[in-house]
Design a protein around this motif. Structure first.
Motif, PDB file in Angstrom:
ATOM      1  N   THR A 104      34.488  -1.475  -6.587  1.00  0.00           N
ATOM      2  CA  THR A 104      35.434  -2.576  -6.384  1.00  0.00           C
ATOM      3  C   THR A 104      36.813  -2.205  -6.925  1.00  0.00           C
ATOM      4  O   THR A 104      37.838  -2.480  -6.301  1.00  0.00           O
ATOM      5  CB  THR A 104      34.930  -3.852  -7.094  1.00  0.00           C
ATOM      6  OG1 THR A 104      33.647  -4.198  -6.580  1.00  0.00           O
ATOM      7  CG2 THR A 104      35.884  -5.013  -6.857  1.00  0.00           C
ATOM      8  N   ASN A 108      40.373  -1.642  -4.687  1.00  0.00           N
ATOM      9  CA  ASN A 108      41.646  -2.266  -5.048  1.00  0.00           C
ATOM     10  C   ASN A 108      42.742  -1.225  -5.237  1.00  0.00           C
ATOM     11  O   ASN A 108      43.884  -1.407  -4.806  1.00  0.00           O
ATOM     12  CB  ASN A 108      41.495  -3.083  -6.334  1.00  0.00           C
ATOM     13  CG  ASN A 108      40.683  -4.348  -6.132  1.00  0.00           C
ATOM     14  OD1 ASN A 108      40.585  -4.857  -5.026  1.00  0.00           O
ATOM     15  ND2 ASN A 108      40.090  -4.854  -7.192  1.00  0.00           N
ATOM     16  N   THR A 138      30.450  -0.045   0.966  1.00  0.00           N
ATOM     17  CA  THR A 138      31.560  -0.978   1.155  1.00  0.00           C
ATOM     18  C   THR A 138      31.189  -2.030   2.199  1.00  0.00           C
ATOM     19  O   THR A 138      31.538  -3.209   2.061  1.00  0.00           O
ATOM     20  CB  THR A 138      32.834  -0.227   1.596  1.00  0.00           C
ATOM     21  OG1 THR A 138      33.184   0.724   0.587  1.00  0.00           O
ATOM     22  CG2 THR A 138      33.994  -1.204   1.781  1.00  0.00           C
ATOM     23  N   LEU A 141      29.214  -4.615   0.589  1.00  0.00           N
ATOM     24  CA  LEU A 141      30.068  -5.505  -0.210  1.00  0.00           C
ATOM     25  C   LEU A 141      30.749  -6.551   0.670  1.00  0.00           C
ATOM     26  O   LEU A 141      31.049  -7.647   0.210  1.00  0.00           O
ATOM     27  CB  LEU A 141      31.128  -4.687  -0.951  1.00  0.00           C
ATOM     28  CG  LEU A 141      30.675  -3.952  -2.216  1.00  0.00           C
ATOM     29  CD1 LEU A 141      31.805  -3.103  -2.761  1.00  0.00           C
ATOM     30  CD2 LEU A 141      30.192  -4.934  -3.272  1.00  0.00           C
ATOM     31  N   LYS A 145      27.586 -10.277  -2.169  1.00  0.00           N
ATOM     32  CA  LYS A 145      27.825  -9.713  -3.481  1.00  0.00           C
ATOM     33  C   LYS A 145      26.642  -8.836  -3.859  1.00  0.00           C
ATOM     34  O   LYS A 145      25.504  -9.262  -3.751  1.00  0.00           O
ATOM     35  CB  LYS A 145      28.004 -10.823  -4.525  1.00  0.00           C
ATOM     36  CG  LYS A 145      29.299 -11.604  -4.366  1.00  0.00           C
ATOM     37  CD  LYS A 145      29.469 -12.599  -5.482  1.00  0.00           C
ATOM     38  CE  LYS A 145      30.800 -13.347  -5.357  1.00  0.00           C
ATOM     39  NZ  LYS A 145      30.976 -14.321  -6.438  1.00  0.00           N
ATOM     40  N   GLU A 156      32.648  -9.588  -9.303  1.00  0.00           N
ATOM     41  CA  GLU A 156      33.799  -8.773  -8.954  1.00  0.00           C
ATOM     42  C   GLU A 156      34.955  -8.996  -9.904  1.00  0.00           C
ATOM     43  O   GLU A 156      35.884  -8.227  -9.964  1.00  0.00           O
ATOM     44  CB  GLU A 156      34.226  -9.084  -7.520  1.00  0.00           C
ATOM     45  CG  GLU A 156      33.181  -8.676  -6.491  1.00  0.00           C
ATOM     46  CD  GLU A 156      33.595  -9.077  -5.101  1.00  0.00           C
ATOM     47  OE1 GLU A 156      34.794  -9.345  -4.908  1.00  0.00           O
ATOM     48  OE2 GLU A 156      32.738  -9.130  -4.212  1.00  0.00           O
ATOM     49  N   SER A 175      40.891  -8.640  -5.074  1.00  0.00           N
ATOM     50  CA  SER A 175      39.572  -8.036  -4.889  1.00  0.00           C
ATOM     51  C   SER A 175      38.840  -8.675  -3.725  1.00  0.00           C
ATOM     52  O   SER A 175      38.224  -8.006  -2.917  1.00  0.00           O
ATOM     53  CB  SER A 175      38.751  -8.177  -6.175  1.00  0.00           C
ATOM     54  OG  SER A 175      37.453  -7.702  -5.989  1.00  0.00           O
ATOM     55  N   VAL A 179      37.673  -6.758  -0.126  1.00  0.00           N
ATOM     56  CA  VAL A 179      36.283  -6.653   0.288  1.00  0.00           C
ATOM     57  C   VAL A 179      36.025  -7.346   1.611  1.00  0.00           C
ATOM     58  O   VAL A 179      35.332  -6.860   2.461  1.00  0.00           O
ATOM     59  CB  VAL A 179      35.358  -7.233  -0.803  1.00  0.00           C
ATOM     60  CG1 VAL A 179      33.926  -7.295  -0.321  1.00  0.00           C
ATOM     61  CG2 VAL A 179      35.463  -6.403  -2.071  1.00  0.00           C
TER      62      VAL A 179
END
Length: 222
Positions: A104, A108, A138, A141, A145, A156, A175, A179
């Motif tokens: 995560t 970012n 990814t 994600l 979660k 997160e 974040s 995602v």
């Protein structure tokens, strides 16, 4: 085995080198680790029994080359099997909570449009996962979660702890956006092309509107 390798090297020097200088002791030094004991024994016999003619050399040369290629193939298959086994084991173990948090952070730090994004993120995470692993996780994600190794959901917000509450909120929001709206490889390529197409001489607003127009589904803000 060492004695047998020495004998094989001597045979090459004595009977093969005069026909082809590449078939000498140095060739044996290069390939001996790839040969089985049975291969070494067989090659010694073939070279020892060969008649001292060019035709016989060609026959033995083919045997040596085929033996070398067969062992290279065997070792390659062993390596691929070991790699496959390691990948299966990694899938069984799964990602840890800390690895999800690190991913995560990486998403970012390197947002959509970053050059060589997946390779860069893989390096950021220590190199234990390849770009394909990063992309697959990814995608997970983006769907839900992730859960840590103990079965609890990974928060997160955890990697964005700072003193000022408003900053935490901003980071959390960032974040979530990263995602939920993941960039594909194709979109990143389109972005790189568009960045070159629309000059920085344009006003920021006009430039980003123009760039967004080159990437279906993406807004100027994104």
């Amino acid at each position: 085995r060492e004695t047998m390798i020495i004998k094989l090297s001597d045979c090459c020097e004595e009977k093969l080198k005069k026909y082809n200088y590449e078939y000498d002791q140095y060739m044996i030094e290069e390939i001996q680790k790839k040969l089985t004991d049975d291969d070494v024994t067989m090659l010694i016999k073939e070279i020892t029994d060969m008649e001292d003619t060019a035709e016989e050399f060609e026959r033995v040369k083919i045997i040596i080359d085929e033996t070398k290629d067969a062992n290279l193939k065997r070792l390659r298959l062993i390596k691929e099997a070991e790699k496959s086994k390691q990948e299966e084991k990694k899938k069984e173990v799964g990602w840890t909570k800390d690895e999800f948090i690190l991913l995560t952070q990486a998403l970012n730090k390197y947002p959509g449009g970053t050059r060589d994004r997946w390779k860069t993120i893989a390096g950021f995470m220590g190199g234990q996962y390849c770009s394909k692993d990063i992309i697959e996780m990814t995608k997970i994600l983006t769907q839900k979660k992730p859960k840590g190794s103990n079965g609890t959901k990974v928060a997160e917000k955890e990697p964005t702890k700072v003193a000022t509450p408003t900053v935490v909120k901003a980071e959390d929001k960032k974040s979530e956006v990263t995602v939920e709206k993941e960039w594909t490889d194709e979109e990143q390529k389109l972005l790189e092309v568009a960045l070159k197409k629309f000059s920085k001489k344009l006003t920021p607003k006009d430039r980003w509107i123009g760039i967004a127009g080159e990437i279906p589904g993406k807004s100027a803000k994104e």
